[in-house]
Design a protein around this motif. Structure first.
Motif, PDB file in Angstrom:
ATOM      1  N   THR A 163      -2.691  -3.025   6.926  1.00  0.00           N
ATOM      2  CA  THR A 163      -1.787  -4.090   7.409  1.00  0.00           C
ATOM      3  C   THR A 163      -1.358  -3.773   8.828  1.00  0.00           C
ATOM      4  O   THR A 163      -0.206  -3.972   9.195  1.00  0.00           O
ATOM      5  N   ALA A 164      -2.271  -3.258   9.622  1.00  0.00           N
ATOM      6  CA  ALA A 164      -1.971  -2.922  11.013  1.00  0.00           C
ATOM      7  C   ALA A 164      -3.150  -3.329  11.873  1.00  0.00           C
ATOM      8  O   ALA A 164      -4.283  -3.402  11.399  1.00  0.00           O
ATOM      9  N   PHE A 251       0.270  -0.237  -2.356  1.00  0.00           N
ATOM     10  CA  PHE A 251       1.131   0.121  -1.219  1.00  0.00           C
ATOM     11  C   PHE A 251       1.498  -1.112  -0.398  1.00  0.00           C
ATOM     12  O   PHE A 251       2.644  -1.247   0.061  1.00  0.00           O
ATOM     13  N   ASP A 252       0.549  -1.998  -0.216  1.00  0.00           N
ATOM     14  CA  ASP A 252       0.779  -3.211   0.555  1.00  0.00           C
ATOM     15  C   ASP A 252       1.909  -4.042  -0.061  1.00  0.00           C
ATOM     16  O   ASP A 252       2.751  -4.611   0.652  1.00  0.00           O
ATOM     17  N   THR A 256       4.486  -3.819   3.189  1.00  0.00           N
ATOM     18  CA  THR A 256       4.289  -4.898   4.154  1.00  0.00           C
ATOM     19  C   THR A 256       5.528  -5.777   4.312  1.00  0.00           C
ATOM     20  O   THR A 256       5.894  -6.140   5.446  1.00  0.00           O
ATOM     21  N   PRO A 257       6.248  -6.138   3.229  1.00  0.00           N
ATOM     22  CA  PRO A 257       7.470  -6.936   3.419  1.00  0.00           C
ATOM     23  C   PRO A 257       8.526  -6.233   4.263  1.00  0.00           C
ATOM     24  O   PRO A 257       9.446  -6.878   4.769  1.00  0.00           O
ATOM     25  N   LEU A 260       6.176  -2.280   7.618  1.00  0.00           N
ATOM     26  CA  LEU A 260       5.582  -0.962   7.871  1.00  0.00           C
ATOM     27  C   LEU A 260       4.066  -1.067   7.985  1.00  0.00           C
ATOM     28  O   LEU A 260       3.398  -1.436   7.014  1.00  0.00           O
ATOM     29  N   PRO A 261       3.487  -0.726   9.132  1.00  0.00           N
ATOM     30  CA  PRO A 261       2.033  -0.683   9.235  1.00  0.00           C
ATOM     31  C   PRO A 261       1.453   0.320   8.238  1.00  0.00           C
ATOM     32  O   PRO A 261       2.001   1.411   8.052  1.00  0.00           O
ATOM     33  N   LEU A 262       0.356  -0.066   7.615  1.00  0.00           N
ATOM     34  CA  LEU A 262      -0.247   0.747   6.562  1.00  0.00           C
ATOM     35  C   LEU A 262      -1.699   1.054   6.907  1.00  0.00           C
ATOM     36  O   LEU A 262      -2.456   0.152   7.296  1.00  0.00           O
TER      37      LEU A 262
END
Length: 294
Positions: A163-164, A251-252, A256-257, A260-262
């Motif tokens: 998510t980054a 983890f997402d 993500t809400p 935090l970049p994952l």
């Protein structure tokens, strides 16, 4: 360069024959380990009661002829010690280990002492494994550990953005470790909280996904990741999935809400690969890679 390590057994009991095999393999690799007079004094499933494990810890740090303090294994029990340690008695030598040692690594960093998240001593047996891939990975990790102790950081590793964006640049202290261990001390004086701007590494072993989700939820709602800048997923070895649910999706869901970049893809954890890194050193994510601090 050869190095000598003081051994400690701060957690679970290890069969002596495993330690003998590891010692021989490590000696051939140029690593000398120093056993105390009585490393283990078995107490239930632990290497000793709190008093015995504390005394061997103090003795290891007090040895003037060793370069670092090395845990023979993780397991269970490090938190018992962390609340009892007189930190003024510990010399500024790096503590090396992972898994249940995560709580001690974090406490060392908080008290201004060096620490390295890396292979435990008993994993020296992998250096003589019949599996060439396991043997090669172990040689790489132990070589990287020696290089780190000499002041040379590990090479950067490629990350998979979940998510980054690949153009993101993030720099901050590298912290974290074993997810279930860090979750277990939430709400205690040892509670893990990522420093401002931190890059948090999380890994685990042998846990079903519903427990991992419970532990991650606990960290999130305990505020452990409130000031983190990113989370990097290590290996989740032998963690039982639920259907087609992937660890990245789990983890997402919770990170993500919170913006935090994952990232995924770190060769760090309980699997074949466990690249060592200096706990709390400044690391950098750039150009799709994690660059470790020395």
């Amino acid at each position: 360069m050869s190095m000598t390590f003081s051994l400690i057994a701060p957690a679970s009991f290890t069969r002596p024959e495993i330690l003998d095999q590891a010692e021989e393999a490590l000696r051939q690799f140029g690593i000398e380990v120093r056993f105390p007079a009585q490393l283990q004094k078995r107490h239930r499933y632990l290497a000793g009661d709190v008093y015995h494990r504390l005394e061997t810890l103090y003795a290891a740090y007090a040895d003037p002829d060793t370069d670092a303090i090395w845990a023979v294994r993780g397991g269970y029990g490090c938190a018992h010690l962390a609340t009892e340690i007189d930190w003024r008695r510990l010399a500024p030598k790096p503590l090396i280990g992972y898994s249940d040692l995560s709580v001690l690594l974090d406490q060392c960093h908080r008290h201004g002492l060096p620490a390295i998240h890396g292979p435990v001593m008993k994993e020296g047996v992998k250096l003589t494994s019949d599996d060439p891939a396991l043997r090669a990975a172990s040689q790489r990790d132990f070589s990287a550990l020696l290089a780190l102790l000499e002041g040379r950081p590990a090479d950067g590793v490629a990350l998979t953005p979940i998510t980054a964006t690949t153009s993101a640049i993030i720099e901050g202290p590298l912290v974290g470790g074993n997810l279930s261990t860090l979750a277990s001390v939430a709400g205690t004086p040892l509670a893990f909280r990522a420093p401002p701007g931190a890059i948090v590494v999380l890994e685990d072993v042998g846990e079903p996904f519903y427990r991992l989700e419970r532990d991650l939820w606990q960290l999130v709602y305990a505020g452990a990741l409130d000031e983190a800048a990113a989370v990097c997923i290590g290996t989740f070895e032998e963690c039982v999935p639920y259907g087609d649910l992937r660890i990245e999706t789990l983890f997402d869901t919770w990170l993500t809400p919170r913006g935090l970049p994952l990232y995924a893809g770190l060769p760090i954890g309980h699997g074949r690969d466990n690249l060592p890194w200096r706990y709390g050193a400044t690391a950098r994510i750039a150009d799709g890679q994690l660059q470790f601090g020395a």
